[in-house]
Design a protein around this motif. Sequence first.
Motif, PDB file in Angstrom:
ATOM      1  N   LEU A  68      35.869 102.350  -4.424  1.00  0.00           N
ATOM      2  CA  LEU A  68      36.649 103.541  -4.755  1.00  0.00           C
ATOM      3  C   LEU A  68      36.794 103.696  -6.266  1.00  0.00           C
ATOM      4  CD1 LEU A  68      38.411 105.951  -4.013  1.00  0.00           C
ATOM      5  CD2 LEU A  68      40.353 104.372  -3.763  1.00  0.00           C
ATOM      6  N   LEU A  69      37.113 102.608  -6.957  1.00  0.00           N
ATOM      7  CA  LEU A  69      37.241 102.656  -8.410  1.00  0.00           C
ATOM      8  C   LEU A  69      35.915 103.002  -9.070  1.00  0.00           C
ATOM      9  CD1 LEU A  69      39.519  99.543  -9.078  1.00  0.00           C
ATOM     10  CD2 LEU A  69      40.175 101.955  -9.154  1.00  0.00           C
ATOM     11  N   PRO A  98      40.700 117.716 -19.083  1.00  0.00           N
ATOM     12  CA  PRO A  98      41.798 117.680 -18.105  1.00  0.00           C
ATOM     13  C   PRO A  98      41.385 117.048 -16.766  1.00  0.00           C
ATOM     14  CG  PRO A  98      41.683 119.818 -19.178  1.00  0.00           C
ATOM     15  CD  PRO A  98      40.452 119.076 -19.590  1.00  0.00           C
ATOM     16  N   LEU A  99      40.192 117.411 -16.264  1.00  0.00           N
ATOM     17  CA  LEU A  99      39.761 116.870 -14.983  1.00  0.00           C
ATOM     18  C   LEU A  99      39.514 115.366 -15.083  1.00  0.00           C
ATOM     19  CD1 LEU A  99      39.069 117.431 -12.063  1.00  0.00           C
ATOM     20  CD2 LEU A  99      36.746 118.049 -12.766  1.00  0.00           C
ATOM     21  N   ALA A 100      38.896 114.955 -16.178  1.00  0.00           N
ATOM     22  CA  ALA A 100      38.650 113.523 -16.386  1.00  0.00           C
ATOM     23  C   ALA A 100      39.968 112.761 -16.493  1.00  0.00           C
ATOM     24  CB  ALA A 100      37.817 113.307 -17.642  1.00  0.00           C
ATOM     25  N   LEU A 101      40.941 113.378 -17.126  1.00  0.00           N
ATOM     26  CA  LEU A 101      42.242 112.731 -17.291  1.00  0.00           C
ATOM     27  C   LEU A 101      42.923 112.529 -15.936  1.00  0.00           C
ATOM     28  CD1 LEU A 101      43.830 111.695 -19.700  1.00  0.00           C
ATOM     29  CD2 LEU A 101      45.067 113.866 -19.746  1.00  0.00           C
ATOM     30  N   VAL A 102      42.765 113.497 -15.039  1.00  0.00           N
ATOM     31  CA  VAL A 102      43.326 113.364 -13.682  1.00  0.00           C
ATOM     32  C   VAL A 102      42.667 112.202 -12.940  1.00  0.00           C
ATOM     33  CG1 VAL A 102      43.493 114.471 -11.418  1.00  0.00           C
ATOM     34  CG2 VAL A 102      44.002 115.784 -13.488  1.00  0.00           C
ATOM     35  N   VAL A 103      41.345 112.122 -13.050  1.00  0.00           N
ATOM     36  CA  VAL A 103      40.622 111.047 -12.365  1.00  0.00           C
ATOM     37  C   VAL A 103      40.979 109.685 -12.965  1.00  0.00           C
ATOM     38  CG1 VAL A 103      38.357 110.173 -11.691  1.00  0.00           C
ATOM     39  CG2 VAL A 103      38.734 112.638 -11.818  1.00  0.00           C
ATOM     40  N   ILE A 104      41.134 109.633 -14.291  1.00  0.00           N
ATOM     41  CA  ILE A 104      41.544 108.383 -14.933  1.00  0.00           C
ATOM     42  C   ILE A 104      42.922 107.959 -14.431  1.00  0.00           C
ATOM     43  CG2 ILE A 104      42.248 107.362 -17.140  1.00  0.00           C
ATOM     44  CD1 ILE A 104      40.019 109.028 -18.457  1.00  0.00           C
ATOM     45  N   LEU A 163      44.108 108.625 -11.479  1.00  0.00           N
ATOM     46  CA  LEU A 163      43.886 108.106 -10.123  1.00  0.00           C
ATOM     47  C   LEU A 163      43.360 106.669 -10.162  1.00  0.00           C
ATOM     48  CD1 LEU A 163      42.293 111.186  -8.286  1.00  0.00           C
ATOM     49  CD2 LEU A 163      44.546 110.168  -7.872  1.00  0.00           C
ATOM     50  N   ILE A 164      42.484 106.399 -11.125  1.00  0.00           N
ATOM     51  CA  ILE A 164      41.970 105.032 -11.284  1.00  0.00           C
ATOM     52  C   ILE A 164      43.121 104.077 -11.604  1.00  0.00           C
ATOM     53  CG2 ILE A 164      40.569 103.533 -12.758  1.00  0.00           C
ATOM     54  CD1 ILE A 164      38.600 105.868 -13.058  1.00  0.00           C
ATOM     55  N   THR A 190      45.373 103.629  -8.471  1.00  0.00           N
ATOM     56  CA  THR A 190      44.732 102.774  -7.473  1.00  0.00           C
ATOM     57  C   THR A 190      44.789 101.309  -7.888  1.00  0.00           C
ATOM     58  OG1 THR A 190      43.200 104.566  -6.897  1.00  0.00           O
ATOM     59  CG2 THR A 190      42.585 102.343  -6.201  1.00  0.00           C
ATOM     60  N   THR A 191      44.511 101.051  -9.154  1.00  0.00           N
ATOM     61  CA  THR A 191      44.538  99.675  -9.660  1.00  0.00           C
ATOM     62  C   THR A 191      45.924  99.081  -9.563  1.00  0.00           C
ATOM     63  OG1 THR A 191      42.749 100.221 -11.202  1.00  0.00           O
ATOM     64  CG2 THR A 191      43.999  98.213 -11.634  1.00  0.00           C
ATOM     65  N   VAL A 192      46.923  99.839 -10.036  1.00  0.00           N
ATOM     66  CA  VAL A 192      48.301  99.353 -10.018  1.00  0.00           C
ATOM     67  C   VAL A 192      48.762  99.099  -8.583  1.00  0.00           C
ATOM     68  CG1 VAL A 192      50.684 100.076 -10.410  1.00  0.00           C
ATOM     69  CG2 VAL A 192      48.999 100.367 -12.205  1.00  0.00           C
ATOM     70  N   PHE A 193      48.421 100.003  -7.677  1.00  0.00           N
ATOM     71  CA  PHE A 193      48.871  99.838  -6.289  1.00  0.00           C
ATOM     72  C   PHE A 193      48.238  98.614  -5.642  1.00  0.00           C
ATOM     73  CE2 PHE A 193      48.680 100.679  -1.695  1.00  0.00           C
ATOM     74  CZ  PHE A 193      50.032 100.785  -1.445  1.00  0.00           C
ATOM     75  N   PHE A 194      46.955  98.369  -5.895  1.00  0.00           N
ATOM     76  CA  PHE A 194      46.337  97.207  -5.262  1.00  0.00           C
ATOM     77  C   PHE A 194      46.869  95.901  -5.850  1.00  0.00           C
ATOM     78  CE2 PHE A 194      43.082  93.949  -4.626  1.00  0.00           C
ATOM     79  CZ  PHE A 194      42.988  93.998  -3.241  1.00  0.00           C
ATOM     80  N   ILE A 195      47.164  95.878  -7.144  1.00  0.00           N
ATOM     81  CA  ILE A 195      47.773  94.692  -7.745  1.00  0.00           C
ATOM     82  C   ILE A 195      49.113  94.401  -7.055  1.00  0.00           C
ATOM     83  CG2 ILE A 195      48.852  93.793  -9.849  1.00  0.00           C
ATOM     84  CD1 ILE A 195      46.659  95.335 -11.400  1.00  0.00           C
ATOM     85  N   TYR A 196      49.905  95.481  -6.880  1.00  0.00           N
ATOM     86  CA  TYR A 196      51.162  95.326  -6.134  1.00  0.00           C
ATOM     87  C   TYR A 196      50.891  94.858  -4.717  1.00  0.00           C
ATOM     88  CZ  TYR A 196      54.519  97.093  -2.720  1.00  0.00           C
ATOM     89  OH  TYR A 196      55.351  97.205  -1.638  1.00  0.00           O
TER      90      TYR A 196
END
Length: 588
Positions: A39-40, A68-74, A76-77, A80-86
Motif C-alpha cells: 500500500l505504501l 496539492p494532490l501529491a501533498l494529500v497522498v503524502i 495518506l502515506i 498509514t505508517t503512523v497507524f501501523f506503528i500503533y
Amino acid sequence: MPLWLKFKERFINLRNYFPIYFQSVFFLRLLQVIVVLPLLSYLFIQVLKVTGLTSITENNLMVAIQNPLALVVIALIGLTTVFFIYYEQAYYVVLAYLQRSHQDYHLRTVLRKIHRKARYFLSFQSLLFLLYFVLILPIASLGMSAGLADNLYLPHFIGDELVKSTQGFFIYFGSLLVLFYLSLRLIYTVIFFVIEEELSIFGAIKKSWQYTKGKCLKTIGFLVITLGIYALMIGLVTATLLLPLIVIEPLLSVGAPFVAGFILTLLQIVLFFSFGFLQMVLADGLLCFAYPKLEQASPLQPTSKPFLFKRPFFFYGALSLFFLIAFGANAASLTKILYQPNTQIVAHRGYMAGGVENTISALQAAAKQGADYVEMDVLETKDHQLVVFHDRTLSRLTNRQESISELTLAELQEITVHSGGFEDKIPSFEEYVQAAITAEMKLVVELKYYGWESPEMEANVVKILQKYNVTQSYLVQSLKEESIVKVKALDPNIRTGYLVAFNIGNLPATSADFVVIEEFSLNERLVEQARQVGKGIMTWTVNEEELVRRALRLNIDGIITNEPSQAKRVRQSFEENRTLVERVKELL
C-alpha cells in the motif's frame, strides 16, 4: 515481587504462550508484507506520477510539497505508517493485558480492542502520535521498534559532521540525552491509550508524563536487564548453532555448504521470531509497571482454544515451505565463488586522523593508508580563485568568523587551520592538485556552492585539471546538476557525479556519469537501476564497519569514508578465502 522472580515469571509466560506469540509475530509480519508495504509503495508511486518525478531528493522536495494532490497522498502515506506503528505496538500490549486479566480471547478479540481507538487517527491527534513516536525513537531502537521503524534513524553523516566541533558535539549528544529522557517519560503512552477506552492520544501522553515522574530509573533497569538477557540468549543460540558447522567444515567439504545453508536459515528464523518475542516481554513488563495489580494476579495459564489458526497444521506447513525455499537460496548463495569487489575506497577530505581535513597533510596521510581516491572540496574566494575548503565560514577550523567569500586566496593561504591535534595551511586548488600528483593519488573534486560563485567557477576548475592532464583520472561531483552539466560540456573526458543527500524512490534522473547516494538512502534496487542505465554509483559517508561491509556486498563503485584503512581491510577480507562460518556471519 523480587526482581528475579518477575523475570522468571515472564520467561515462564513466554514458554507457556509460545505458540500464540509465534503465530502473532507471523501474523504481524504477514500483514506488513502483504498489505502495508504494498500500500505504501502504491501511494508513493502515485506521488511520483502526479509530480512527474522519478525520485524525491533534497533538490526537488518542494515540487512534491507544492503539488496539492501529491501533498494529500503524502499525508495518506504518513497516516498509514503512523497507524501501523500503533497497530504493532498496541497488539502486544492488548495481548498481554488479556492474558494478565484472564479474559477469554482470540485474534478477533485483540483486533477489536485495537480498532476501537482507530478513530483518533482520523483527526489531528494522529499528528500527536507521530510526534510521540519521533520522541520515543531512542527507546524504540533498543528493542521496541515496529517493523516499519526498523530503519528509521538519523543519517550518520549528520552526526559525523556535528561532532567535528566542540559546540556541535554538545548539541548532538545533548539532544540525544533530551530525546532519551522524553522517551522514558512517554514510554507508557500506547499502553494507557489502548487499555483505557476513554483516553485520547493527548490524554495518554499526559498520563504517561505524570505517571513516570520519579520512575525513570526503574524503567531503565527493566529495559537494560531485559535486553541484556535477550542479547545473551541470542548469542548463546547463535554460538550453539554455529558449533556443528565449525566441526563439520574441515571434515566434510562437499556437504558443508548444505549444512551451512540449513544453519543460516535456522538462525534467520530464530532472529526473525525472537525479536517479536522480545517485544512481547517488554510489553508485558511495562504493562505490569503501569498497572501493578495485573502483576499480582494468579499464575497465567495458556488458553486451550485456537488463537489464529483453527488448524495449526497449515501454519506450520507454510512455515516449513518457507524454510525449504530459504534453505535452498542460502545453500546456493554459500556455494558461490566469492567475488572480488571492484569498489574503490575514497578518503573523505583526506585522512583526518593524519591531518586537518582538506589539507595537503591529510591528502598525504590518505595516500599512506592506501586509499584509491581522496575526496576534497573546492570553493571560490573573494577574488574568484579556487581554494580547498569545505565550510562556508572559517569558524569551525580557525575560530575566525569570516566567510570564504570575504577573503582573497592569498589571505586564506596565510591562515592556519586546526583540528584533532593537527595544524596546517589552507591550500589553493592548484597546490592541492600538484600535491596529489606527487603523492600519486587520484582526486574526487566536489564543487561547493554557497551563493557567491562566479559563472566562471566550473571553467576555472576544468582549466587546472587540463593543465595537469588529469581529466581522465580525476572525478568531479556536485549537489547541483547544472554545474556538472557545465563541467561535462567544457571537457567530455571528465567523469562527473551527481551528489544526493537523500533519495526516496528510484535512481535520480541525471546526466552525470555516476550518482553519489548518502548511505541512508542506498539500497540494492538503486544499484541495479544504475547498472541498467550504465551509470556508476557511490555512497557517502560510510564509517562503521558493518555499513562498509553492506556497501561492499552491493559491489558499488566507491565508498567515501573517514576510515580508509578500515574500509581497505574489510575489502581485502572479501577477496580472501573465508570459511563457511564467516560467510554465515556475513549473511546474517
